[in-house]
Design an enzyme around this catalytic site. Structure first.
Site, PDB file in Angstrom:
ATOM      1  CG  PHE A 256     -15.155  10.894   1.409  1.00  0.00           C
ATOM      2  CD1 PHE A 256     -14.943  11.342   0.119  1.00  0.00           C
ATOM      3  CD2 PHE A 256     -14.451   9.789   1.854  1.00  0.00           C
ATOM      4  CE1 PHE A 256     -14.044  10.705  -0.718  1.00  0.00           C
ATOM      5  CE2 PHE A 256     -13.553   9.144   1.022  1.00  0.00           C
ATOM      6  CZ  PHE A 256     -13.349   9.603  -0.267  1.00  0.00           C
TER       7      PHE A 256
ATOM      8  CD  GLU B 138     -12.842  16.968   6.434  1.00  0.00           C
ATOM      9  OE1 GLU B 138     -12.956  16.657   7.640  1.00  0.00           O
ATOM     10  OE2 GLU B 138     -13.671  16.661   5.567  1.00  0.00           O
TER      11      GLU B 138
ATOM     12  CG  ASP C  81      -1.932   1.088   1.219  1.00  0.00           C
ATOM     13  OD1 ASP C  81      -2.191   1.635   0.134  1.00  0.00           O
ATOM     14  OD2 ASP C  81      -2.467   1.415   2.281  1.00  0.00           O
ATOM     15  CE  LYS C  82       0.014   7.028  -3.104  1.00  0.00           C
ATOM     16  NZ  LYS C  82      -0.102   8.232  -2.244  1.00  0.00           N
TER      17      LYS C  82
END
Length: 756
Positions: free
Chosen positions: A608, A561, A426-427
């Site tokens: 979201f 955010e 994963d990053k």
């Protein structure tokens, strides 16, 4: 974060922004209809009621060991005799001890087998004892539990019972699956990190029921009593159905009120919760499996070699037994000096050569048995144990920040470490720090932001070395003019950094066209104004004043955010306050020197999710205009644009591609103007959907939300940088040089690194 309640009396549960996803009863007040599979009954603050059947639930003691005192001997013996060589020597030892067919004594056969099996079992016991020690550390962790009279005291995790009221403090793990009752925030929310459960580093928001919000301190639980009726233990991490019976009322529960074991409390001073599932009934333990018996490829290959050697041994022994049977029939009667017929229990009988040959086959298998290398297993076991010790003591694998050395929990697969050919990674949070910096943006088709990302700097350095060994920024020799415009473009990307400007966490933007109020001189000033307002209004964060610096800290669900809010503040649009139904922003507009506090009444917020890939907020500004602000992935926003809202699509797509090549995370911003009639009709449908209880609720909400999030007008895009962790580029380079293929999986791209 300051301890205790946040000063601003924000009851987030009452906000229109979050009411759409807050679980509530239907309009007639009916709770969930519980049926089969929902038999669990929890008496809050009365754990003693769960000590007898049918409410006798499992304790909070957990174990991840492979063996215990009772199962160690049979399970460990089974593991050892899965090996072909051990099984062969066991049968040989049995024959040696029970018959006179063996040419050796029983001791000479049993002793090596006992040594080999005993050594391997000792290694298994040692490694499993380390798991036991780690389990004990977890089971003996302390957490505040309500005793009596409103007094909380420390209690080991292993002694927590179903129904206990637990107080968990910031940056501590939850000891069991808890029903959230209240938190240090006035509105009963808390932020949870579930990295140990699903690998996600973004914070999740959990919200208590409004009816339990008055339980705000220890004393409030002195006479607290309630009953929970919910689903039985199951492995589903993202579902929960139940009812809370409190104060003669019944309230429905959903996953937003459940705090799962092994998740961590973040950005919240403390929470109160009641234990619903403990120990192996908790969802994380329901998802766990017993420690598997893993065998390396070398060990499996050794078994194949043993099979081959055994067939060779069988062939030799079979040929020998045939020759023996022939001699026993035709030659043995002539060997009068051996007198085989006069011996007691003689296995050689000239009258029955077939039987003699079969018995000799067993003798030959034992006699030639040293063709099977039992000592090879001993050598490999010793090497594995020593290699595990070297791994644990490797100073280069020691983490200085956390003080954690490498820990080889099992040595069974050590040799697999050198046989890896592909790495899937994963990053975010793995290769990167998960700390976002606002670096660039595109507004109304114009790109802003001059600072280069780490990826661009590395690419520029490599290109400079490839084209002549000179770094970008150094004087270019006169004889290198033939490289043309490509080098000029590269130089324009990589700019010098301002060493005199103090660093601002989350904001690395450099462009004089937008900073210090200079954006008001740009030709697209109205679009820039909308861009900044979307950044400062379209979010779900809560501001908290830092008394030392005088600036606001933002408690947000994701670092992206928080970076947007910091950027908006630096551009002159500071989100400063949230009330029951409004967001207040200090705008340095129309004068950058004199901020004006503007109010945006929040009508709805569509949150979201990983499925929606966007969030929207519907607000009413001071002029009475209703606006929808939306931000999300480019593929999602583009398909929702109106015909008149695609003016900047082509230019922005080009910028997004450039940002992606620079290793930046992007989001697209858009808006939409609404009239009163349109909004009223939609809000009525939305209210019906959000008050629905049942499996169709999320589908209905998604459908109604999708209707509103159409015909948008494109405004701009953001590009934030998630910096790589220390040493990641060097590590990737070394792995690539070793010939390993590295696949980095992200939400939008798959990147492959190899030695070519």
């Amino acid at each position: 974060m300051a301890r205790g309640r946040i000063r601003a009396k924000i009851r987030r549960s009452s906000l229109h922004t979050f009411a759409c996803y807050r679980s509530r009863a239907t309009e007639d007040g009916s709770p969930h209809q519980l049926g089969p599979g929902f038999s669990r009954e929890v008496h809050c603050n009365e754990p003693y009621l769960h000590e007898k059947k049918p409410l006798k639930y499992c304790t909070n003691y957990v174990t991840t060991t492979k063996y215990n005192i009772i199962t160690f001997l049979p399970k460990a013996l089974f593991e050892q005799f899965r090996r072909v060589a051990n099984l062969y020597f066991l049968m040989a030892a049995i024959v040696s001890a029970t018959t006179n067919l063996s040419p050796f004594s029983a001791f000479s056969m049993v002793a090596p087998l006992v040594f080999v099996v005993g050594l391997s079992m000792a290694k298994e016991a040692l490694e499993d004892s380390r798991r036991f020690v780690q389990d004990m550390k977890v089971n003996h962790r302390k957490v505040g539990v309500h005793k009596e009279g409103g007094v909380f005291g420390p209690k080991p995790w292993m002694k927590i019972q179903v129904g206990d009221i637990v107080k968990v403090e910031k940056d501590h793990f939850f000891p069991a699956d808890l029903l959230l009752l209240s938190s240090s925030y006035e509105d009963g929310i808390c932020y949870v990190e579930t990295m140990n459960l699903d690998g996600e580093t973004n914070l999740k928001v959990k919200r208590a029921l409004e009816v339990t919000l008055p339980l705000e301190d220890d004393e409030a639980f002195k006479h607290f009593s309630a009953t929970i009726k919910c689903e039985d233990p199951n492995p589903s991490l993202y579902t929960f159905v139940g009812n809370l019976e409190y104060d003669r009322q019944v309230y429905p529960l959903d996953p937003s009120q459940i705090l799962l074991r092994d998740s961590k409390l973040r950005n919240t001073a403390y929470v109160y919760g009641v234990a619903v599932f403990t120990g192996h009934d908790s969802k994380v333990m329901q998802n766990s499996t017993n420690s598997p018996s893993k065998r390396s490829r070398i060990e499996l290959q050794m078994d194949k070699i043993i099979y081959l050697l055994f067939f060779v041994l069988l062939a030799i022994s079979f040929a020998s037994s045939i020759g023996f049977a022939v001699d026993a029939k035709f030659e043995l009667p002539n060997w009068w000096y051996l007198q085989p017929m006069n011996k007691v229990n003689n296995v050689v009988d000239p009258k029955k050569p077939e039987v003699s040959g079969i018995l000799h086959l067993i003798t030959a298998l034992i006699l030639y048995g040293y063709l099977i290398p039992i000592s090879l297993y001993v050598s490999i076991e010793v090497v594995k144990v020593l290699q595990a010790l070297f791994i644990n003591q490797d100073i280069l694998m020691y983490d200085d920040e956390s003080g954690t050395p490498a820990q080889a929990r099992t040595s069974n697969l050590n040799e697999e470490l050198g046989q890896i050919d592909t790495i899937l990674s994963d990053k975010t949070g793995t290769l990167t720090c998960n700390q976002m910096d606002f670096l660039k943006c595109s507004i109304a088709g114009t790109a802003y932001g001059m600072r280069a990302s780490d990826v661009e700097l590395a690419a520029a350095k490599q290109m400079a070395e490839d084209i002549g060994g000179h770094y970008i920024g150094s004087p270019r020799p006169e004889n290198e003019n033939d490289f043309g415009e490509s080098e000029i473009e590269l130089e324009s990307v990589v700019t010098s950094k301002d060493d005199f400007k103090p660093a601002i966490k989350g904001f690395s933007f450099e462009d004089d066209r937008l900073t210090e109020g200079h954006w008001m001189n740009e030709p697209n000033v109205n679009d820039i104004l909308l861009f900044f307002r979307i950044l400062s209004v379209c979010h779900s964060a809560i501001p908290e004043l830092n008394e030392e610096t005088g600036n606001f800290n933002y408690e947000a669900e994701s670092p992206d955010e928080a970076a947007f809010l910091v950027a908006a503040r630096e551009f002159g649009f500071e989100f400063c306050r949230r009330t029951q139904s409004s967001i207040f922003v200090r705008e340095r507009y129309p004068s950058f020197q004199e901020p004006i506090e503007r109010e945006f009444k929040v009508l709805n917020l569509l949150e979201f999710t990983s499925k929606r890939k966007r969030m929207s907020v519907i607000v009413r500004d001071e002029s009475g205009q209703i606006l929808l602000f939306c931000k999300g992935a480019d593929s999602i926003i583009y398909e929702r644009l109106s015909k008149n809202g695609r003016k900047f699509e082509e230019a922005m797509t080009k910028h997004l591609n450039e940002y992606g090549e620079a290793g930046l995370r992007t989001l697209v911003l858009a808006y939409k103007k609404l009239d009163e009639a349109e909004y009223s009709a939609w809000n009525e449908e939305f209210s019906k959907a959000k008050s629905t209880i049942g499996g169709d609720r999320d589908t209905m909400l998604e459908k109604v939300s999708d209707v509103m999030e159409r015909d948008l007008i494109l405004v701009g895009a953001t590009a934030v940088e998630d910096k790589l962790q220390k040493g990641v580029p060097q590590c990737i380079d070394k792995l690539a040089q070793a010939g390993l293929k590295i696949w980095v999986l992200t939400a939008m791209h798959v990147v492959c690194f190899d030695k070519e």
